[in-house]
Design an enzyme around this catalytic site. Structure first.
Site, short mmCIF file in Angstrom:
data_model
loop_
_atom_site.label_atom_id
_atom_site.label_comp_id
_atom_site.label_asym_id
_atom_site.label_seq_id
_atom_site.Cartn_x
_atom_site.Cartn_y
_atom_site.Cartn_z
CG ASP A 1 48.67 -25.35 -5.19
OD1 ASP A 1 48.32 -24.28 -4.92
OD2 ASP A 1 48.39 -25.71 -6.50
C1 GLC Z 1 48.72 -31.50 -5.69
C2 GLC Z 1 49.95 -31.54 -6.50
C3 GLC Z 1 50.36 -29.80 -6.80
C4 GLC Z 1 49.15 -29.20 -7.15
C5 GLC Z 1 48.08 -29.27 -6.24
C6 GLC Z 1 46.71 -28.43 -6.30
O1 GLC Z 1 49.28 -30.97 -4.34
O2 GLC Z 1 51.07 -32.07 -6.00
O3 GLC Z 1 51.17 -29.87 -7.84
O4 GLC Z 1 49.24 -28.00 -7.34
O5 GLC Z 1 47.65 -30.78 -5.79
O6 GLC Z 1 45.66 -29.16 -7.22
C1 GLC Z 2 50.66 -27.31 -10.18
C2 GLC Z 2 49.66 -26.53 -9.85
C3 GLC Z 2 50.07 -24.81 -9.87
C4 GLC Z 2 51.20 -24.82 -8.77
C5 GLC Z 2 52.17 -25.78 -8.80
C6 GLC Z 2 53.23 -25.97 -7.83
O1 GLC Z 2 51.47 -27.08 -11.24
O2 GLC Z 2 48.71 -26.49 -11.14
O3 GLC Z 2 49.08 -23.89 -9.57
O4 GLC Z 2 51.77 -23.65 -8.80
O5 GLC Z 2 51.57 -27.12 -9.09
O6 GLC Z 2 52.69 -26.45 -6.69
#
Ligand code: GLC
Ligand code: GLC
Length: 813
Positions: free
Chosen positions: A487
């Site tokens: 993300d």
């Molecule tokens: C923040 C977190 C990430 C997550 C994203 C979406 O970026 O660091 O891990 O997946 O939020 O909510």
């Molecule tokens: C968080 C989010 C997931 C994402 C991951 C890596 O765990 O929930 O959707 O893939 O971060 O960013």
């Protein structure tokens, strides 16, 4: 250093001191009514949706941490001393303390001033209420005269609004008291048809429902005035801060115990039967009274507790293993399976790190969570798949999240996370392999919850692949969109505005940034869908899908290889990310895991090379780092990944979710030793002995462990709600132990460590019970199988007729 120990026989973790490094939590509830409970009784409860139906209030940002909970106070009449048997909130110096976190229940007990108190908290199956059963025992040689107080603080339902909208909320609070039951009914007068209740099994000396009356001015939960004075005000909340507190007095002869039941529940009335009498403003309690009286009866409570335990035995019995390693046994047989169910139920909504207000159910998250528990509850997996698919967009895209209460896609977050749709194929494939329920593919499913748009689930899967194919970049690789699995790799965001969301801001739609990770995921998903198409006799589909998958594999081979590992992506300028040519972020874990799971690089030596690179550059004793070298500064064109200080989260943290992909890849490449070594580095039970470093709960996985660039290398964060649970479960059960459901039967193909003499397992699969004995007769993974004494070809045991016992012997050479 440890703060407790495992009790495998009772399937509990026993915490032996209250001051754990962080609140060590557990979850109550298995279906609709849920709660989070810490080892000092902190936490809160909600119905279905942690944000929209919050029953009780919790203060995340508090100091000390973990304030707001299911509190009980005891007061000794002789000395006037009072304390919390769960340590918080009074934090007295208890003479003994123990918290037993079990499967969907928690028992907290302690002794102080010769009075033992033990409270068991759980949610009965099928009910929307939680029980606190408190047993108080007088260990003194003289009679004890005690007061017992309960205390909760109601949240005004929408947890976000509750925490922010005081100008309204401080005037809306309303309660009712009837027969000693406290009913919380804020907003019931208008559009709500639900209320909460808090009941007690004993005659009351008094009660309070207004916080200030109970606590007293400027007092905190550690020193309620009513407890100090042993005197309630019988306050009725009008606005301000509705709470629930009962006051009971007990006289206990020496050696005697008394048990008190408290119930906190949620109830709904039909909209036209809200009031009784009909034109009053009084809650109609006709349907709730019988529920309350049922669970104030200790016999029903005991029966409900036994039923909960039996349910968990049944669920866990689907797979039980006995390996030479106690950490593996414990995680597979108990805790990892349990965590998989919790992540399935709660997605990323409510934990010590997810405040229960921001996130709905993630499209990609839930599809992955399902992989870890489809074998335990196929019906609920089916329902979840259909719910998720209903939020899909007609072009095959996906809402990134949806709200559990409404089951609708969340507009605020929207779509265009280009990996999202592909995960649906993987979850459906896992469901089909487990159940053989091919009929699900023909279920008509709407797009975006719009009636009239129904198409068979199978069509949704086709569109998932087409979505990728309609969005290819300059190298024929999938465009990344807002982000892929990572993300925080935001290649089109270019954000300079503090506070702007990296995921939703798109300041430059480059149409150039591509993801090798999505390419791998596409190949993996396409291979599954091709098999599904074959099974349906749809050769035309099979053909275009395999064609597309081969084409993608060629694109990865031509443009996705950096020389010693797979590249991660191309940025908005077409420059590689995750390449030795980059200054920082030269190698990423995700494409290595995903491309290998998709079978890429297996026949040209690249897979083995990629795994060597992961081992040499990313592996640490605490797990495998997401990328190296860490980004030392913010890069406008990379987004959130470079916003984190080095070693944390996606910026070179050990992002545990990805580690099992490498374990699986190692088994595919034939190295059970490596796979198991990585497995042990993250295994929470192994890490229990370094709890002072790890700091999170030793019975569940955390999303992240600080990487080697962080000063706190080895420290875990974001425990409980993470895809790490499902993927580790898949890696250990299906790939290392190698007990793998396939479309045509159960495959037995272990890749265990070379120093294991073997293991045994019991697996229920499509109605039959398989007793599996694996014996090592040589250092490799070559397998010969016998089924009920007869040798068979290959590694897949065909489907048996129903309800059979099947003996499998596997010899590894
Ligand atoms: C923040 C977190 C990430 C997550 C994203 C979406 O970026 O660091 O891990 O997946 O939020 O909510
Ligand atoms: C968080 C989010 C997931 C994402 C991951 C890596 O765990 O929930 O959707 O893939 O971060 O960013």
């Amino acid at each position: 250093m440890r703060y407790g120990r495992f009790d495998d026989t009772n399937r509990e973790y026993i915490i032996t001191r209250p001051d754990t490094p962080l609140p060590w939590v557990n979850y109550l509830g298995t279906e609709a009514f849920f709660g989070i409970i810490s080892n000092t009784a902190g936490g809160y409860s909600f119905y279905r949706d942690a944000r929209l139906r919050r029953l009780t209030r919790y203060r995340y940002n508090n100091v000390p941490m973990d304030v707001g909970g299911r509190y009980i106070y005891l007061r000794d009449a002789a000395s006037g001393e009072f304390w919390s048997p769960s340590w918080q909130p009074t934090r007295c110096n208890l003479e003994s303390y123990v918290c037993r976190h079990g499967l969907s229940y928690t028992i907290i007990g302690s002794t102080y001033l010769g009075i033992a108190a033990q409270t068991c908290y759980f949610v009965p199956l099928g009910e929307n209420l939680e029980i606190w059963q408190a047993t108080i025992t007088n260990l003194r040689e003289t009679a004890a005269s005690l007061s017992v107080f309960s205390a909760i603080e109601f949240a005004l339902w929408d947890a976000w609004d509750d925490a922010t909208n005081y100008q309204r909320n401080l005037s809306t609070g309303e309660v009712e008291i009837e027969d000693g039951v406290i009913y919380h009914k804020t907003e019931y007068r208008e559009r709500r048809d639900h209320f909460a209740y808090f009941a007690c099994s004993e005659p009351l000396v008094g009660f309070d429902t207004q916080r200030e009356a109970f606590l007293g001015p400027y007092a905190g939960w550690d020193r309620p005035q009513a407890v100090e004075r042993d005197q309630m005000s019988n306050s009725i909340a009008h606005g301000w801060f509705p709470i629930g507190s009962h006051h009971v007095r007990l006289v206990l002869p020496p050696g005697e115990s008394h048990s008190i039941i408290f119930l906190l529940g949620y109830h709904q009335n039909p909209p036209d039967q809200k009031f009784d009498p009909p034109h009053s403003q009084t809650i109609n309690k006709v349907t709730v009274r019988p529920i309350i009286s049922r669970y104030l009866d200790p016999h029903h409570v005991q029966a409900a507790f036994n039923a909960l335990r039996a349910r968990w035995s049944e669920l866990l019995n689907v797979i039980q293993v006995e390996t030479p390693d106690e950490h593996t046994n414990r995680m597979v047989n108990i805790w990892n399976a349990y965590q998989c169910m919790v992540t399935f139920n709660l997605s990323r909504s409510a934990s010590m790190f997810e405040a229960g207000v921001s996130r709905g159910i993630g499209f990609r998250d839930s599809n992955q969570d399902l992989l870890g528990c489809v074998h335990m509850m196929p019906e609920r997996a089916r329902e979840r798949i259909l719910d998720i698919a209903t939020t899909q967009i007609e072009d095959g895209g996906a809402y990134h999240q949806y709200q559990p209460l409404t089951k609708r896609g969340n507009d605020a977050i929207g779509s265009n996370f280009n990996d999202d749709p592909l995960w649906l194929v993987l979850s459906v494939a896992a469901y089909l392999k487990e159940t053989g329920d091919w009929a699900i593919l023909d279920v008509p499913v709407q797009f975006e919850n719009r009636p009239g748009t129904e198409a068979p689930l199978y069509e949704h899967l086709r569109r998932s692949l087409r979505y990728t194919l309609a969005r290819l970049g300059p190298h024929g690789l999938p465009l990344i969109g807002r982000a892929d699995w990572n993300d925080c790799l935001n290649l089109n965001t270019f954000s300079e505005e503090p506070g702007e969301s990296f995921q939703t801001a798109a300041n430059r739609e480059s149409g150039i940034a591509e993801s090798i990770f999505i390419a791998g995921l596409f190949v993996l998903a396409a291979k599954e869908l091709a098999q599904i198409a074959t099974h349906r006799g749809n050769s035309a589909d099979r053909e275009w899908i395999l064609e597309a998958s081969n084409e993608m594999a060629r694109a990865v081979a031509s443009y996705g290889w950096d020389g010693e590992w797979f590249l991660r992506a191309y940025d908005a300028f077409g420059e590689p990310i995750g390449s030795h040519r980059c200054e920082e972020g030269q190698i990423f874990i995700e494409p290595q895991g995903m491309c290998l799971m998709a079978g890429l690089g297996l026949d040209d030596g690249r897979a083995a090379q990629a795994l060597r690179s992961v081992h040499d550059r990313l592996a640490t004793p605490h797990g495998i780092i997401l990328q190296q070298p860490a980004y030392s500064r913010y890069y406008l064109h990379l987004g959130e990944i470079s916003s984190y200080p080095p070693g944390f989260k996606e910026n070179a943290g050990i992002f545990c979710h990805t580690n099992p992909w490498i374990m699986i890849a190692e088994t595919i490449a034939g190295s059970g030793d490596r796979a198991f070594d990585y497995y042990q580095r993250l295994n929470p039970s192994v890490r229990e002995s370094i709890s002072e470093i790890h700091r999170c709960e030793p019975y569940v996985y955390a999303q992240m462990v600080a990487g080697r660039d962080a000063p706190s290398h080895g420290e875990a964060k974001n425990s409980w709600l993470t895809g790490t649970a499902a993927w580790n479960y898949v890696a250990i059960t299906q790939w290392i132990l190698g007990i793998r459901p396939t479309y045509d039967g159960l495959e037995i193909a272990p890749a265990i460590p070379s120093n294991w003499a073997g293991f045994t397992a019991r697996r229920t699969f499509r109605g039959a019970t398989y007793r599996i004995v694996v014996v090592r007769d040589g250092p490799g993974n070559a397998i010969s199988l016998t089924v009920n004494g007869q040798p068979i070809e290959g590694t897949v045991v065909c489907l048996p007729p129903q309800n059979q016992e099947i003996e499998i012997k596997a010899v590894l050479r």
